[in-house]
Scaffold this active site. Structure first.
Site, PDB file in Angstrom:
ATOM      1  CD  GLU A  53      14.032   9.047  12.671  1.00 62.80           C
ATOM      2  OE1 GLU A  53      14.522  10.034  12.106  1.00 62.80           O
ATOM      3  OE2 GLU A  53      13.229   9.134  13.641  1.00 62.80           O
ATOM      4  CG  PHE A 183      -2.349  -6.455  -6.156  1.00 59.93           C
ATOM      5  CD1 PHE A 183      -3.688  -6.100  -6.220  1.00 59.93           C
ATOM      6  CD2 PHE A 183      -1.892  -7.153  -5.039  1.00 59.93           C
ATOM      7  CE1 PHE A 183      -4.553  -6.408  -5.168  1.00 59.93           C
ATOM      8  CE2 PHE A 183      -2.750  -7.464  -3.997  1.00 59.93           C
ATOM      9  CZ  PHE A 183      -4.076  -7.095  -4.059  1.00 59.93           C
ATOM     10  CG  ASP A 189      -0.328  -4.304 -11.393  1.00 61.18           C
ATOM     11  OD1 ASP A 189      -1.156  -4.808 -10.608  1.00 61.18           O
ATOM     12  OD2 ASP A 189       0.904  -4.416 -11.258  1.00 61.18           O
ATOM     13  CG  ASP A 220       1.352  -1.771  -0.694  1.00 64.18           C
ATOM     14  OD1 ASP A 220       1.343  -2.486   0.317  1.00 64.18           O
ATOM     15  OD2 ASP A 220       0.758  -2.065  -1.747  1.00 64.18           O
ATOM     16  CD  GLU A 246       4.630  -5.173   1.571  1.00 66.07           C
ATOM     17  OE1 GLU A 246       4.246  -4.547   0.558  1.00 66.07           O
ATOM     18  OE2 GLU A 246       3.976  -6.101   2.063  1.00 66.07           O
TER      19      GLU A 246
END
Ligand code: 7SA
Ligand code: CA
Length: 541
Positions: A53, A183, A189, A220, A246
């Site tokens: 890819e 976060f 959260d 994410d 990520e």
């Protein structure tokens, strides 16, 4: 019990009724084992698509504020994106995000990362416009990968239909249950281990697949929840699909006592991928590009000697967080690669293992498309895969490496003093930035094999060294300046290197000073060997 059954089945017991029952239960057992094996093996591989890819990040930080509606830009560009050679496009979160925020340094909101419902009408376009863009991209051969944000949602606007406040679905409403990091202060959260939360996302991911053309997901902030949860979501979404996490969390960010605190970034990324069976953005390479020399770019995940480590890497130069973006504030640019390195970085990631990612503005706003388009063509013609082998030639300055694809090999030289070339190597097929970037396309090479090299009866003076200089790139292409340095060991001078197998190689021992003078060559005919057949080769002064 089973042995007895087999015994009686094989020998034929007296009672035919019992034998039939035994055969059926034996077949059932065999079928179960087979299913388990197939499922487990199918799961064991990393979900990196076809392994060949090439991904485009289909947005930047200010795309939701773009003068032209972003979904229209995507629809209009779909065919170009396909003909430019991309096979995947990473789209921003498809959900409604009506947030807005500002701090001393910057401002934002509405990009999708502080979403409030799974509704697809957002600042990138309407539900219908998203569907049209996704359909056009998939039709152009560019499979759509949606960014998804299961760690948190806009707690100020949590719609009662999704997760009412004061319920177990929120991290801070149930005694801090959170499978990972928070976060910010954690107020937003979600408790991803909670079955209601898990199933809500599972249904939505399936909805993205069935109704919005999703062939993959970009997870994410994966530091915020368990990799095993990602694996369970992907088992439902489809194990042949693509997923990338990520995990932007350096080893130093793990608490003391956590093994990852003193591990390498590669180890941390591989651990996450092993548990999620998803590919992972190669922050190990990003960190080396930011802080290391060109020669140290080989320390990225995609340069690991083990293909199981290379194939999980999704390489990138910059993204909507790290890099600049067209428009207000120039985007976020938390960790931008200096301009002078950007072409070099694209030349490296597009001619080396891993799954390369191109950042939208570099391609379609800031005129690096000519270089990137050529690099993509070379990658495809060589058939380079995420797990392709790569050999680094460390005796040259800058970065020199050979990546072996299924249809050919690419030799890349970045800001290197490689001048003398092996016979027949010819002119580079790509020469950019006044020779800072050179790429040769060479015939497919066999996988590398180790060979040990020895020089006997060498008598170097103080300040001199013993080197092996020979016909191939690995042996310095007969250039004494770039031979292989041997180490002094008790019975002589030796070292071992990796060379492509099945090559007829010729070489000689030399003694030389640091700046390649004076030089004493081994006399007599060249030493010769065939790599892969001989595992060692000796020369004698
Ligand atoms: O500094 C860069 C690097 O320099 C190197 O030299 C360092 C590195 O360590 C160093 O060696 O990297 C560090 O800094 C990175 C960037 O901050 C960190 C990294 O871990 C750290 O090592 O990366 C983190 O931050 C990124 C933005 C995340 C990474 O996953 C994460 O690890 N990227 C993704 C995640 C998000 C969030 O979903 C997105 O963030 C990114 O686009 C995405 O790619 O009521 C709730 C609430 C309260 O809890 C808050 O207290 C309150 O303030 C609301 C309010 N929060 C707001 C935020 O303050 C505001 O910033 C929120 C509602 O909006 C904003 O948040 C934005 C965020 O700024 C933006 O980047 C978020 C939501 O809109 O969307 C984006
Ligand atoms: Ca969390």
């Amino acid at each position: 019990m089973l042995r007895v059954q087999i015994h009686s089945v094989l020998l034929g017991s007296i009672d035919p009724e019992r034998t039939t029952m035994n055969v059926i239960s034996l077949l059932k057992l065999l079928f179960l084992c087979l299913t388990f094996t197939v499922t487990f093996c199918a799961n064991a591989a990393v979900r990196n698509g076809s392994g060949e890819e090439i991904m485009l990040q289909g947005f930047h930080w200010n795309s939701s504020r773009n003068p032209i509606l972003w979904d229209s830009v995507l629809l209009q560009k779909a065919e170009t994106i396909g003909s430019d050679g991309f096979t995947l496009i990473w789209l921003p979160p498809a959900w409604t995000d009506t947030s807005s925020w500002s701090s001393a340094q910057s401002s934002g909101g509405g990009e999708g990362y502080f979403w409030s419902s799974f509704d697809k009408n957002n600042r990138y376009g309407s539900d219908q416009q998203l569907k049209q863009a996704a359909t056009a991209l998939n039709a152009a051969g560019v499979k759509v990968v949606y960014d998804v944000v299961p760690n948190h949602m806009n707690d100020g606007k949590a719609s009662a239909s999704l997760f009412p406040r004061g319920s177990e679905e929120w991290r801070h409403d149930c005694l801090q249950c959170d499978e990972g990091d928070a976060f910010m202060d954690g107020a937003a959260d979600l408790n991803t281990a909670n079955p209601t939360v898990f199933n809500a996302f599972k249904q939505e991911f399936i909805n993205l697949r069935d109704n919005y053309g999703a062939h993959g997901l970009r997870f994410d902030f994966v530091r915020g929840y368990a990799p095993e949860t990602v694996d369970r979501w992907m088992n439902a979404f489809g194990n042949q699909q693509f997923c990338v996490g990520e995990n932007w969390k350096g080893p130093a960010e793990y608490p003391q006592g956590d093994w990852r605190h003193s591990a390498s970034w590669q180890d941390v990324l591989k651990d996450w991928s092993d548990r999620s069976h998803c590919a992972v953005f190669d922050f190990a390479l990003k960190e080396r590009m930011q802080n290391g020399s060109l020669a140290e770019w080989r320390e990225g995940l995609n340069g690991n000697p083990n293909p199981a480590w290379r194939e999980i890497a999704v390489t990138f130069v910059d993204n909507h967080d790290t890099g600049y973006s067209p428009g207000i504030n120039g985007g976020q640019h938390h960790w931008a690669l200096p301009d002078a390195q950007v072409n070099l970085a694209y030349a490296f990631i597009l001619s080396s293992p891993g799954t390369p990612t191109v950042y939208w503005p570099h391609m379609y706003d800031w005129q690096r498309d000519q270089l990137i388009r050529q690099l993509i063509k070379l990658r495809k013609s060589a058939g380079i895969r995420a797990d392709s082998p790569i050999l680094f030639n460390r005796q040259y300055s800058g970065l020199v490496a050979t990546t072996s694809g299924t249809r050919g090999s690419l030799v890349i030289a970045l800001k290197s003093d490689l001048q003398k070339l092996p016979e027949g190597m010819g002119a580079p097929v790509l020469n950019w930035d006044n020779g800072d970037i050179r790429i040769w396309s060479t015939p497919a090479q066999s996988a590398a094999v180790k060979v040990s090299i020895r020089c006997d009866n060498a008598k170097p003076q103080a300040g001199e060294g013993v080197y092996a200089v020979g016909s191939s790139l690995e042996f310095g292409a007969w250039d004494p300046q770039h031979g292989i340095a041997l180490n002094s060991v008790d019975n002589g001078w030796s070292t071992s290197i990796e060379v492509p197998a099945r090559q007829q190689l010729e070489w000689k021992c030399i003694v030389r000073g640091q700046n390649a003078s004076p030089i004493y060559w081994q006399s007599g005919p060249n030493n010769t060997f065939t790599s892969g057949l001989a595992s060692d080769t000796v020369g004698r002064f």
